[in-house]
Structures are given as C-alpha cells and as structure tokens.
Design a protein around this motif. Sequence first.
Motif, PDB file in Angstrom:
ATOM      1  N   ALA A  41      37.023  45.912  45.555  1.00 28.64           N
ATOM      2  CA  ALA A  41      36.745  46.630  46.804  1.00 28.64           C
ATOM      3  C   ALA A  41      36.599  45.648  47.964  1.00 28.64           C
ATOM      4  O   ALA A  41      37.015  45.932  49.097  1.00 28.64           O
ATOM      5  CB  ALA A  41      35.475  47.466  46.656  1.00 28.64           C
ATOM      6  N   SER A  42      36.013  44.486  47.695  1.00 36.39           N
ATOM      7  CA  SER A  42      35.865  43.471  48.744  1.00 36.39           C
ATOM      8  C   SER A  42      37.223  42.926  49.179  1.00 36.39           C
ATOM      9  O   SER A  42      37.448  42.654  50.358  1.00 36.39           O
ATOM     10  CB  SER A  42      34.961  42.332  48.259  1.00 36.39           C
ATOM     11  N   LEU A  43      38.146  42.788  48.226  1.00 34.52           N
ATOM     12  CA  LEU A  43      39.498  42.351  48.573  1.00 34.52           C
ATOM     13  C   LEU A  43      40.207  43.413  49.419  1.00 34.52           C
ATOM     14  O   LEU A  43      40.905  43.088  50.388  1.00 34.52           O
ATOM     15  CB  LEU A  43      40.309  42.083  47.304  1.00 34.52           C
ATOM     16  N   ALA A  44      40.020  44.683  49.049  1.00 35.07           N
ATOM     17  CA  ALA A  44      40.611  45.774  49.829  1.00 35.07           C
ATOM     18  C   ALA A  44      40.104  45.730  51.263  1.00 35.07           C
ATOM     19  O   ALA A  44      40.879  45.881  52.220  1.00 35.07           O
ATOM     20  CB  ALA A  44      40.276  47.118  49.184  1.00 35.07           C
ATOM     21  N   CYS A  45      38.814  45.503  51.418  1.00 32.49           N
ATOM     22  CA  CYS A  45      38.208  45.415  52.744  1.00 32.49           C
ATOM     23  C   CYS A  45      38.807  44.244  53.520  1.00 32.49           C
ATOM     24  O   CYS A  45      39.151  44.363  54.701  1.00 32.49           O
ATOM     25  CB  CYS A  45      36.701  45.254  52.601  1.00 32.49           C
ATOM     26  N   GLY A  46      38.963  43.101  52.862  1.00 38.26           N
ATOM     27  CA  GLY A  46      39.534  41.933  53.514  1.00 38.26           C
ATOM     28  C   GLY A  46      40.963  42.165  53.968  1.00 38.26           C
ATOM     29  O   GLY A  46      41.354  41.784  55.084  1.00 38.26           O
ATOM     30  N   PHE A  47      41.764  42.820  53.123  1.00 41.45           N
ATOM     31  CA  PHE A  47      43.159  43.077  53.481  1.00 41.45           C
ATOM     32  C   PHE A  47      43.268  44.039  54.658  1.00 41.45           C
ATOM     33  O   PHE A  47      44.117  43.848  55.541  1.00 41.45           O
ATOM     34  CB  PHE A  47      43.923  43.637  52.276  1.00 41.45           C
ATOM     35  N   VAL A  48      42.424  45.061  54.678  1.00 43.72           N
ATOM     36  CA  VAL A  48      42.535  46.030  55.773  1.00 43.72           C
ATOM     37  C   VAL A  48      42.069  45.406  57.089  1.00 43.72           C
ATOM     38  O   VAL A  48      42.638  45.688  58.161  1.00 43.72           O
ATOM     39  CB  VAL A  48      41.757  47.329  55.442  1.00 43.72           C
ATOM     40  N   VAL A  54      39.725  35.502  56.604  1.00 43.25           N
ATOM     41  CA  VAL A  54      39.399  36.920  56.762  1.00 43.25           C
ATOM     42  C   VAL A  54      39.110  37.540  55.399  1.00 43.25           C
ATOM     43  O   VAL A  54      38.135  38.286  55.234  1.00 43.25           O
ATOM     44  CB  VAL A  54      40.540  37.672  57.473  1.00 43.25           C
ATOM     45  N   LEU A  55      39.957  37.248  54.414  1.00 44.42           N
ATOM     46  CA  LEU A  55      39.742  37.781  53.062  1.00 44.42           C
ATOM     47  C   LEU A  55      38.385  37.352  52.512  1.00 44.42           C
ATOM     48  O   LEU A  55      37.687  38.138  51.866  1.00 44.42           O
ATOM     49  CB  LEU A  55      40.852  37.308  52.123  1.00 44.42           C
ATOM     50  N   VAL A  56      38.013  36.104  52.783  1.00 50.37           N
ATOM     51  CA  VAL A  56      36.765  35.572  52.235  1.00 50.37           C
ATOM     52  C   VAL A  56      35.555  36.074  53.011  1.00 50.37           C
ATOM     53  O   VAL A  56      34.605  36.618  52.429  1.00 50.37           O
ATOM     54  CB  VAL A  56      36.789  34.032  52.215  1.00 50.37           C
ATOM     55  N   PHE A  57      35.579  35.919  54.356  1.00 49.18           N
ATOM     56  CA  PHE A  57      34.374  36.152  55.151  1.00 49.18           C
ATOM     57  C   PHE A  57      34.296  37.538  55.786  1.00 49.18           C
ATOM     58  O   PHE A  57      33.275  37.881  56.376  1.00 49.18           O
ATOM     59  CB  PHE A  57      34.249  35.066  56.226  1.00 49.18           C
ATOM     60  N   PHE A  58      35.363  38.328  55.679  1.00 50.33           N
ATOM     61  CA  PHE A  58      35.296  39.727  56.100  1.00 50.33           C
ATOM     62  C   PHE A  58      35.546  40.661  54.921  1.00 50.33           C
ATOM     63  O   PHE A  58      35.593  41.870  55.104  1.00 50.33           O
ATOM     64  CB  PHE A  58      36.301  40.011  57.220  1.00 50.33           C
TER      65      PHE A  58
END
Length: 304
Positions: A185-192, A154-158
Amino acid sequence: MEENSVKTNSFRAWLLAARPKTLTGAAVPVMIGTALTVADHGWEIAWLPCVLCFLFAFIMQIDANFVNDYFDFKRGNDDAATRLGPQRACSMGWVTEEAMRKALLVTTALGCAVGLPLVLFGGLEMILVGALCVVFCFLYTTRLSYLGLGDMLVLVFFGIVPVCLTYYLCQPEGSRTVTLTVFLASLACGFVIDTLLLINNNRDIDNDRRDGKMTLVVRVGHRGGEILYFLSGIVALLLNIVFIVEGHLWAFLLPLIVYLPLHTLAFSHLVKIDHGRELNKVLGETARNMFLFGITTSIGLLLC
C-alpha cells in the motif's frame, strides 16, 4: 489580488511560498497509513502519533517547498521570464533571501520539535528516521533531483516511510508490526504521488535540460515521460489489488471507479497539450486525482 502586487514578506507572500496545494501530498500517505491501522485494529488505536505524523508531514512539506524556492533561486533556475510553473516567492521578490533563510531554520526546527515526541511511541530509532527526512529534504533540491533520483525519493519519503511509519506508530501497544499489505500500500501511495512529480518534470523538461537537471523525464524523453505518468497511476491501482486478498474489496473498487477515469482523462490532456504553461492545468488535475486516490482508498479500507 494580483500576484505581482504581493507585498514583500507579507502573510500572503508566505502563503504563496508555502504552496498549500502541495500539502495534499503530505496528507495522503498519513491518511492511508491511519486507515490501514483502523482497518486492522479497530478504532482503539493510538491517535496522538497519528496527529503528530500529520503535523510532521505538513511541516516538512512546507520546509521542502521553502528549500526548493530558496536554493533554486540561488542557482538561478527560477527566472520569472522562462519559468513555466507557478512563480516562486524569492524569484518574484515576495520573500527576501534573508527572511527565507530564517524561515528554513524555523520550519526545520519546528518539524523536529513535532516529530521528537514520536520517540515515546517508536523508540530512539525515530530520531534517525526524522534526521533522514530532514537531510533528504535538503538533498533533494540541492543535489539528488539533478541526478534523476527525485522519483525514487518520492517512493521512499511520500510512500514507504510515511505509510509504514504511521501504521507502525499508531497500532495499539504490543502489536507494532508492518505487514506485506501495508508495504505494498505504501508503494501504491508513492507511485500515485509520483504522478505529480512526473507532470512537473514533463512541463519543465526543456528548462531542466538547459540547467543540467537530469530528471527521469529528461533521461527518457518527453514521450517517455508521458508514458511514465500514465503507468505510475496504473501501477498504484494494480498494487491496490492486495486489498482484495485481505477482504477490503472497496479499497480496490473505489479508486478503480473514481481515480482511473480521472487519471486517464488527465493523461489525455497531457498528451493533447504536449508542452508549455498550459500543462499547469494537468498539474491541478493530477493533484486532485492524487487526493481522491487517498480518500477513496482510505474510505474503502474503513468500509470493510
């Protein structure tokens, strides 16, 4: 119409199989990636790759849903009597096995066809990126989710891949880079977005343990899974602090004001309900919160 009266292979059957509510998970990273590009380069960005990234994300999300539906059914993991989440198309008989196999081929081919023009903007390496998306779309359900690697995927592909790739491809020609801010920001998106997987796995912990599906929640236990759910949303907010440094104060404040209270409320509901089908209510709240995080972050980026 009652779900048990769905006609086999009908439009409604395919709509249920596509699980349109999950498409927010595909939209949020591309939305944030686009907003980051506009914030850094103005409105004169390359809009065609933005559109293609959205379409590719949507199609691959539907493809992933079909893969999940079909292969979990083949494994016998979607017994209607014990399943706690929303019912699946194959196990309920809404879509036949043969039709789902054909649909998998169609959606995979369509995703490749939509993604292929991105080569014109990002070079031949986009073929490799697209191939990895397709391969891991299948590997997630068939293998990697059983090894507890779902959250990492999820962290990688989302998170990392769609946010950074959208930002990279949509920049004006001659200025294609990926900054540290974009990566965070991409990591933040992956975590959420991982909060959605975590609530699913909290709900399904007993069934997953029975089926030998060693998700992260199975490994850390039910209470540990609840804590991970809460912390995943908090980490996403903390990563957004980077926007303050970049002069995008509202990209941090809006999610803090809107997302944090709703995420905390959803967590309290998770703890109170504890287990069972009632957790599907928290699943709905989490999907809403995830989308609001994407909306508020994107609006905040565009306000500054």
